[in-house]
Design an enzyme around this catalytic site. Structure first.
Site, short mmCIF file in Angstrom:
data_model
loop_
_atom_site.label_atom_id
_atom_site.label_comp_id
_atom_site.label_asym_id
_atom_site.label_seq_id
_atom_site.Cartn_x
_atom_site.Cartn_y
_atom_site.Cartn_z
CB CYS A 47 61.05 26.66 45.53
SG CYS A 47 59.03 25.70 45.44
CB CYS A 51 58.28 24.12 52.64
SG CYS A 51 56.50 24.25 51.11
CB CYS A 54 61.76 24.25 51.98
SG CYS A 54 63.02 23.41 50.99
CB CYS A 91 65.45 9.87 45.11
SG CYS A 91 64.16 11.01 45.44
CB CYS A 124 62.65 7.66 43.16
SG CYS A 124 61.60 9.13 44.51
CB CYS A 184 58.56 7.52 47.38
SG CYS A 184 59.56 7.70 49.37
NE ARG A 256 64.42 5.32 51.70
CZ ARG A 256 63.45 6.04 50.62
NH1 ARG A 256 62.65 6.45 49.92
NH2 ARG A 256 63.46 4.64 49.49
N1 SAM Z 1 59.50 20.38 46.17
C1 SAM Z 1 58.87 18.95 45.82
C2 SAM Z 1 57.91 19.08 46.49
O1 SAM Z 1 57.69 19.91 48.32
O2 SAM Z 1 57.72 17.62 47.09
C3 SAM Z 1 60.13 18.15 46.30
C4 SAM Z 1 61.14 18.93 47.17
S1 SAM Z 1 60.87 18.96 48.87
C5 SAM Z 1 62.60 19.46 49.62
C6 SAM Z 1 61.35 17.38 49.43
C7 SAM Z 1 61.15 16.77 51.18
O3 SAM Z 1 62.30 17.51 51.45
C8 SAM Z 1 59.48 17.56 51.49
O4 SAM Z 1 58.64 17.29 51.35
C9 SAM Z 1 60.56 17.77 52.91
O5 SAM Z 1 59.86 16.20 53.94
C10 SAM Z 1 61.62 17.47 53.47
N2 SAM Z 1 62.94 18.47 53.83
C11 SAM Z 1 62.94 20.10 53.17
N3 SAM Z 1 63.18 20.61 53.34
C12 SAM Z 1 63.47 19.36 54.75
C13 SAM Z 1 64.32 20.29 56.33
N4 SAM Z 1 64.86 21.80 55.72
N5 SAM Z 1 64.91 19.57 56.96
C14 SAM Z 1 64.06 17.98 56.40
N6 SAM Z 1 63.26 17.27 55.66
C15 SAM Z 1 62.71 18.72 54.69
C1 DTB Z 2 62.79 13.20 51.65
O1 DTB Z 2 61.07 12.48 52.66
N1 DTB Z 2 63.76 13.26 52.66
C2 DTB Z 2 64.16 13.77 51.02
C3 DTB Z 2 63.86 13.56 49.88
N2 DTB Z 2 62.44 12.76 50.47
C4 DTB Z 2 63.68 14.38 48.85
C5 DTB Z 2 64.66 15.51 51.37
C6 DTB Z 2 65.68 16.20 52.51
C7 DTB Z 2 65.67 17.50 52.22
C8 DTB Z 2 66.24 17.53 53.37
C9 DTB Z 2 67.19 19.36 53.62
C10 DTB Z 2 67.82 19.80 52.32
O2 DTB Z 2 68.60 18.65 51.47
O3 DTB Z 2 67.11 20.77 51.68
FE1 SF4 Z 3 59.82 24.55 47.18
FE2 SF4 Z 3 60.52 23.20 49.55
FE3 SF4 Z 3 57.74 23.66 49.15
FE4 SF4 Z 3 59.05 21.76 47.85
S1 SF4 Z 3 59.31 21.99 49.93
S2 SF4 Z 3 57.04 23.17 47.57
S3 SF4 Z 3 61.03 23.19 46.67
S4 SF4 Z 3 59.30 25.18 49.03
#
Ligand code: SAM
Ligand code: DTB
Ligand code: SF4
Length: 338
Positions: A47, A51, A54, A91, A124, A184, A256
């Site tokens: 990506c 963030c 992530c 989802c 979702c 959501c 959730r």
């Molecule tokens: N790229 C899209 C976005 O940023 O909306 C969708 C995927 S992103 C992985 C969805 C959500 O997962 C993020 O907004 C965050 O709240 C959660 N998330 C991602 N990495 C995480 C982590 N290491 N621990 C907890 N929550 C995480």
């Molecule tokens: C949300 O709030 N949590 C989910 C879903 N929406 C997409 C994602 C959690 C991701 C946790 C870290 C991972 O699996 O990489």
């Molecule tokens: Fe990309 Fe992860 Fe940020 Fe979603 S949360 S925009 S997957 S870097």
């Protein structure tokens, strides 16, 4: 709710706060059921965004193996398995900055959604930024809810993400609402934020009109290679407090209990359900990170006497309150929020 109201709630002795949340919970959710949702990463890693939490950001050296957009048939195999396992919401997440209409990959996503929506589960997706037209097309294809988290307060957000802004996130949410999908929207605890940051985020979310249909509360899962890999775990009682405040501030939402359950005891998870959580991600994988064993979750819910919720594939986005003034945080899609 206002920040001052949330601050007052949050500072109550824990049991007083939980008692208030419990009253709100049982009056709005008489059946006291828990919704099981299954996550699937349909496009993993690589990506462009930065963030800091992530594992899927291309900016960091993480342990994630990149995967291109999954074929429709493979997604369908996962979706059928999720339904057979008792999930009522499926989802699909993609590691993209966003999607644009007319592109091959967006057409492919629409095709996947059309097919998944035949299975009778809530559908979702979380694909990043959306314009008005993309939102409309997703709705028409069969998406019932769009996940787009604000993650933290507007003040703390630039410390966590610099490649897009809080206002960008709000604009997408506005497009989702305008297209008639359920929103959501939640956040993550453990990003180095203060309690005030958590409550500011909740203030923004609770002032959406309509309020979101679901609010995921994630606890940071520290990902090796990311800037937040060494962040300490949040005090589990602070998670319970956040769940309780969310239940009170957004009474009709599915709250959730999301990422991070692998590090929570069953006792704390039970307390979260008591304080207002009524949904979990179910299945041994989230997007890239681990989640409790399905068998363990089933056993826990059974020991607590909690039933699971049926699917509502015709899920309608909650109606806005016409008597409430527009959210000060979302005056117009595209305008500055704060
Ligand atoms: N790229 C899209 C976005 O940023 O909306 C969708 C995927 S992103 C992985 C969805 C959500 O997962 C993020 O907004 C965050 O709240 C959660 N998330 C991602 N990495 C995480 C982590 N290491 N621990 C907890 N929550 C995480
Ligand atoms: C949300 O709030 N949590 C989910 C879903 N929406 C997409 C994602 C959690 C991701 C946790 C870290 C991972 O699996 O990489
Ligand atoms: Fe990309 Fe992860 Fe940020 Fe979603 S949360 S925009 S997957 S870097």
């Amino acid at each position: 709710m206002t920040f001052a109201e949330l601050k007052h709630l949050h500072s109550l002795p824990l049991f007083d706060l939980i008692q208030r949340a419990r009253e709100v919970h049982v009056s709005h959710w008489r059946d006291r059921k828990v919704q099981l949702c299954t996550l699937l990463s349909i496009k993993t890693g690589g990506c462009s965004e930065d963030c800091a939490y992530c594992s899927q950001s291309a900016r960091y050296e993480t342990e994630i193996e990149r995967q291109p957009l999954m074929e429709r048939d493979e997604v369908m195999r996962h979706a059928r398995a999720a339904r057979a396992g008792g999930s009522t919401r499926f989802c699909m997440g993609a590691a993209w900055k966003g999607v644009r209409g007319g592109t091959e990959r967006f057409e492919q996503v629409l095709d996947i959604v059309r097919e998944v929506s035949t299975l009778g589960m809530e559908v979702c997706v979380t694909l990043g930024e959306l314009g008005a037209e993309e939102a409309k097309q997703l709705r028409e294809a069969g998406v019932t809810a769009y996940n787009h988290n604000l993650d933290t307060s507007p003040e703390h957000y630039p410390n966590i993400v610099t490649s897009h802004t809080y206002e960008d996130r709000l604009r997408t949410i506005r497009h989702v609402q305008d297209a008639g999908m359920s929103v959501c929207c939640g956040g993550i605890l453990g990003l180095g934020e203060t309690i005030d940051d958590r409550l500011r985020m909740l203030e923004v979310i609770s002032n959406f009109n309509p309020q979101p249909e679901s609010v995921p509360i994630n606890s940071l899962m520290p990902m090796p290679g990311t800037p937040l890999a060494e962040n300490p775990q949040v005090d589990p009682f602070d998670l319970v407090r956040m769940i309780a405040c969310t239940r009170i501030a957004v009474p009709m939402a599915k709250v959730r209990l999301s990422a991070g359950r692998t590090r929570l005891s069953e006792g704390i998870q039970a307390l979260c359900f008591f304080a207002g959580a009524n949904s979990i991600f179910y299945g041994e994988k989230l997007l890239t990170a681990g989640n409790p064993e399905m068998e363990d979750d089933r056993r826990l819910l059974a020991r607590l006497g909690l039933d699971t919720l049926e699917a509502d594939p015709s899920l309608e986005a909650p109606a806005g309150d016409p008597h409430r003034p527009p959210s000060p945080f979302m005056r117009e899609a595209g305008s500055a929020c704060c």
